[in-house]
Write an enzyme that holds these catalytic residues in place. Structure first.
Site, PDB file in Angstrom:
ATOM      1  N   ASP A   1      -6.624 -14.248   8.837  1.00 29.57           N
ATOM      2  CA  ASP A   1      -5.367 -14.057   8.090  1.00 29.57           C
ATOM      3  C   ASP A   1      -4.275 -15.073   8.430  1.00 29.57           C
ATOM      4  O   ASP A   1      -3.118 -14.708   8.641  1.00 29.57           O
ATOM      5  CB  ASP A   1      -4.810 -12.636   8.325  1.00 29.57           C
TER       6      ASP A   1
ATOM      7  N   MET B   1       2.430  -5.831  -7.768  1.00 27.99           N
ATOM      8  CA  MET B   1       1.123  -5.233  -7.427  1.00 27.99           C
ATOM      9  C   MET B   1       1.309  -4.071  -6.472  1.00 27.99           C
ATOM     10  O   MET B   1       2.195  -4.091  -5.619  1.00 27.99           O
ATOM     11  CB  MET B   1       0.233  -6.312  -6.780  1.00 27.99           C
TER      12      MET B   1
ATOM     13  N   ASP C   1      -5.417 -13.503  -3.428  1.00 27.22           N
ATOM     14  CA  ASP C   1      -4.901 -13.382  -2.058  1.00 27.22           C
ATOM     15  C   ASP C   1      -5.091 -14.719  -1.354  1.00 27.22           C
ATOM     16  O   ASP C   1      -6.219 -15.146  -1.077  1.00 27.22           O
ATOM     17  CB  ASP C   1      -5.650 -12.286  -1.280  1.00 27.22           C
TER      18      ASP C   1
ATOM     19  N   ASP D   1       2.484   1.784   3.304  1.00 23.30           N
ATOM     20  CA  ASP D   1       3.422   0.788   3.848  1.00 23.30           C
ATOM     21  C   ASP D   1       4.838   1.260   3.564  1.00 23.30           C
ATOM     22  O   ASP D   1       5.777   0.957   4.301  1.00 23.30           O
ATOM     23  CB  ASP D   1       3.255  -0.579   3.163  1.00 23.30           C
TER      24      ASP D   1
ATOM     25  N   ASP E   1     -11.821 -11.954  10.942  1.00 23.67           N
ATOM     26  CA  ASP E   1     -10.755 -11.990   9.931  1.00 23.67           C
ATOM     27  C   ASP E   1      -9.464 -12.522  10.561  1.00 23.67           C
ATOM     28  O   ASP E   1      -8.830 -11.842  11.356  1.00 23.67           O
ATOM     29  CB  ASP E   1     -10.578 -10.546   9.452  1.00 23.67           C
TER      30      ASP E   1
ATOM     31  N   GLU F   1     -11.131  -6.357  -4.828  1.00 23.11           N
ATOM     32  CA  GLU F   1     -11.096  -7.382  -3.774  1.00 23.11           C
ATOM     33  C   GLU F   1     -12.308  -7.244  -2.870  1.00 23.11           C
ATOM     34  O   GLU F   1     -12.492  -6.221  -2.214  1.00 23.11           O
ATOM     35  CB  GLU F   1      -9.798  -7.218  -2.975  1.00 23.11           C
TER      36      GLU F   1
ATOM     37  N   HIS G   1     -11.730 -14.186   2.843  1.00 24.81           N
ATOM     38  CA  HIS G   1     -12.931 -13.362   2.723  1.00 24.81           C
ATOM     39  C   HIS G   1     -14.132 -14.194   2.294  1.00 24.81           C
ATOM     40  O   HIS G   1     -15.234 -14.013   2.816  1.00 24.81           O
ATOM     41  CB  HIS G   1     -12.692 -12.220   1.727  1.00 24.81           C
TER      42      HIS G   1
ATOM     43  N   HIS H   1       0.881  -1.168   0.000  1.00 23.37           N
ATOM     44  CA  HIS H   1       0.000   0.000   0.000  1.00 23.37           C
ATOM     45  C   HIS H   1       0.923   1.223   0.000  1.00 23.37           C
ATOM     46  O   HIS H   1       1.994   1.184   0.610  1.00 23.37           O
ATOM     47  CB  HIS H   1      -0.840   0.103   1.271  1.00 23.37           C
TER      48      HIS H   1
ATOM     49  N   LYS I   1     -14.852  -8.272   0.328  1.00 29.78           N
ATOM     50  CA  LYS I   1     -14.820  -8.808   1.696  1.00 29.78           C
ATOM     51  C   LYS I   1     -16.192  -8.531   2.303  1.00 29.78           C
ATOM     52  O   LYS I   1     -16.730  -7.439   2.086  1.00 29.78           O
ATOM     53  CB  LYS I   1     -13.707  -8.114   2.492  1.00 29.78           C
TER      54      LYS I   1
ATOM     55  N   GLU J   1      -9.987 -13.332  -2.282  1.00 29.04           N
ATOM     56  CA  GLU J   1      -9.203 -13.758  -1.109  1.00 29.04           C
ATOM     57  C   GLU J   1      -9.886 -14.917  -0.414  1.00 29.04           C
ATOM     58  O   GLU J   1     -11.067 -14.857  -0.084  1.00 29.04           O
ATOM     59  CB  GLU J   1      -9.017 -12.594  -0.127  1.00 29.04           C
TER      60      GLU J   1
ATOM     61  N   ASP K   1      -1.688 -13.068   1.535  1.00 28.39           N
ATOM     62  CA  ASP K   1      -2.173 -11.930   2.332  1.00 28.39           C
ATOM     63  C   ASP K   1      -2.523 -12.461   3.718  1.00 28.39           C
ATOM     64  O   ASP K   1      -3.681 -12.729   4.026  1.00 28.39           O
ATOM     65  CB  ASP K   1      -3.399 -11.295   1.666  1.00 28.39           C
TER      66      ASP K   1
HETATM   67  C1  GCO Z   1      -7.862  -7.332   4.687  1.00 23.69           C
HETATM   68  C2  GCO Z   1      -7.560  -7.250   3.205  1.00 23.69           C
HETATM   69  C3  GCO Z   1      -6.328  -6.441   2.899  1.00 23.69           C
HETATM   70  C4  GCO Z   1      -6.155  -6.147   1.417  1.00 23.69           C
HETATM   71  C5  GCO Z   1      -5.038  -5.181   1.215  1.00 23.69           C
HETATM   72  C6  GCO Z   1      -4.664  -5.004  -0.227  1.00 23.69           C
HETATM   73  O1  GCO Z   1      -8.594  -8.230   5.080  1.00 23.69           O
HETATM   74  O2  GCO Z   1      -7.377  -6.511   5.442  1.00 23.69           O
HETATM   75  O3  GCO Z   1      -7.410  -8.553   2.717  1.00 23.69           O
HETATM   76  O4  GCO Z   1      -5.206  -7.122   3.385  1.00 23.69           O
HETATM   77  O5  GCO Z   1      -5.903  -7.306   0.700  1.00 23.69           O
HETATM   78  O6  GCO Z   1      -5.423  -3.960   1.744  1.00 23.69           O
HETATM   79  O7  GCO Z   1      -5.614  -4.333  -0.896  1.00 23.69           O
HETATM   80 MN    MN Z   2      -6.530  -9.256   0.932  1.00 25.10          MN
HETATM   81 MN    MN Z   3      -8.136 -10.065   4.116  1.00 20.02          MN
HETATM   82 MN    MN Z   4      -7.126  -9.186   7.039  1.00 19.66          MN
END
Ligand code: GCO
Ligand code: MN
Ligand code: MN
Ligand code: MN
Length: 386
Positions: A256, A87, A244, A56, A254, A180, A219, A53, A182, A216, A286
């Site tokens: 991850d 990306m 992702d 970042d 969430d 993307e 998600h 991002h 979610k 993702e 991700d």
């Molecule tokens: C999340 C998202 C993020 C995006 C990222 C890239 O759940 O926080 O998956 O990780 O993928 O902001 O756009």
């Molecule tokens: Mn993501």
């Molecule tokens: Mn995510």
């Molecule tokens: Mn996340």
């Protein structure tokens, strides 16, 4: 030995291995590493690329001179390690200004700022040769539907994407946009909550050919859906621009997690799909290491994501070569030449013949399909006894 290879295109976000373990209930457990240090960490574990991002890499309040210095040192780290930046994306969720969304916020100042921030972030991504530009609208949603009609949300999001597609062309950046989805978190409800919803939305844009999806795993699992089906639909539509990978218990917050940590079977069919269709984009993880970990654990996490992908890829090859599995599949999918006269493209003659045909329903229904046996072969394969 399942070591990552460049052709696997394994990538990580700066925010993934860079996660300090902060969560809504607790403060960081790891010291933050700089982007340059993170690039070296990723090179050490064998990653192919790094994504980011805007913030970042460049803090939101950096001066132009600071920005240029950061860009310079990051470029040097990439040159030293050979990592690429496939990306880039925009942080449209972290700053308090985005508390009511970015492109869909009710305040026009916020919407304009979101466009400005994204154009600058596209400039940054282009400077590093990124080809995919991800849009994750984490704050594009609501807690209460009284605040706006959902259609106003879609309309604003559409206008923003149309604007940015034009910017992409005006600047000659050649980005492909990847949306993307979610379902929730951080908002109570996020607009266009699934990959399928995004695919429907893309068709309403001015430049649909420029826009695809970034599905993702976590998600779709949060929404209780089958991720492989979402990815397959995107692929079928020619819209799988990025992916992702991570893991997640169904219907939880969430999480991850490391790819393959929880949903081995779903992960297997996902890898099998990507490899069967020869998906050639990034395999982006991700996810982040557990809060229990130090940076050794972060390396274990990153290596684990790629290793599990490699193991599942090998399992997919075995599945495709396994005589017993393939014999069952051939039997299950056998053609019936007599039916060719009825199936496929419509014609009035075909339809008339089909309407006149008599089917022996009991005979057709009584046939066992051996899915129990087939699935047990898959389980044996995955558990390593086959
Ligand atoms: C999340 C998202 C993020 C995006 C990222 C890239 O759940 O926080 O998956 O990780 O993928 O902001 O756009
Ligand atoms: Mn993501
Ligand atoms: Mn995510
Ligand atoms: Mn996340």
């Amino acid at each position: 030995n399942y070591l990552p290879k460049p052709e696997d295109k394994f990538t990580f976000g700066l925010w993934t291995v860079g996660s300090t373990g902060r969560d809504p209930f607790g403060s960081p457990v790891r010291d933050a590493l700089s982007p340059v240090e993170l690039v070296h960490l990723l090179a050490e574990v064998g990653a192919y690329g790094v994504n980011f991002h805007d913030n970042d890499l460049v803090p939101i309040d950096a001066t132009p001179a600071e920005r240029d210095q950061i860009v310079k040192s990051f470029k040097q780290a990439l040159a030293e390690t050979g990592l690429v930046v496939p990306m880039a994306t925009t942080n449209l969720f972290g700053d308090p200004i985005f508390k009511d969304g970015a492109f869909t916020a009710n305040d026009p100042k916020v919407r304009a700022y979101a466009l400005q921030k994204t154009m600058r972030a596209m400039d940054l991504g282009a400077e590093f040769g990124a080809q995919i530009y991800v849009f994750w609208g984490g704050r594009e949603g609501v807690e209460i539907d009284a605040c706006r009609q959902p259609t106003d949300g879609y309309k604003r999001f559409r206008e923003a994407l149309n604007y940015l597609c034009e910017y992409n062309m005006a600047q000659n950046y050649g980005f492909k946009f990847a949306l993307e989805a979610k379902p929730n978190e951080p908002r109570g409800d996020i607009y266009l909550p699934t990959t399928g919803a995004m695919l429907g939305f893309i068709a309403t844009l001015d430049h649909p050919e420029m826009v695809g999806v970034n599905p993702e795993m976590a998600h779709e699992h949060m929404a209780g859906l089958n991720f492989v089906h979402a990815v397959a639909q995107a692929w079928d539509a020619g819209k799988l621009f990025h992916i992702d990978l991570n893991d997640q218990n169904y219907a939880r917050f969430d999480q991850d997690w490391r790819f393959g940590m929880q949903s081995i079977k779903q992960s297997f069919f996902l890898v099998k799909f990507l490899e069967d269709v020869r998906y050639s984009g990034s395999r982006h993880f991700d996810a982040h290491a557990f809060r229990t970990e130090d940076y050794q654990g972060v390396r274990d996490f990153a290596r684990g994501c790629m290793r599990t992908y490699g193991i599942l890829k090998e399992k997919a090859q075995r599945f495709n070569q396994d005589p017993e599995i393939q014999a069952l599949l051939a039997e299950i999918n056998a053609e019936d030449p007599q039916m060719n006269a009825f199936l496929g493209k419509f014609s009035p003659e075909k339809a008339a013949a089909l309407k006149a045909h008599t089917f022996d329903r009991p005979a057709i229904s009584s046939r066992g399909l051996h899915y129990e046996a087939l699935d047990q072969l898959v389980v044996d394969l995955l558990l390593g006894v086959r």
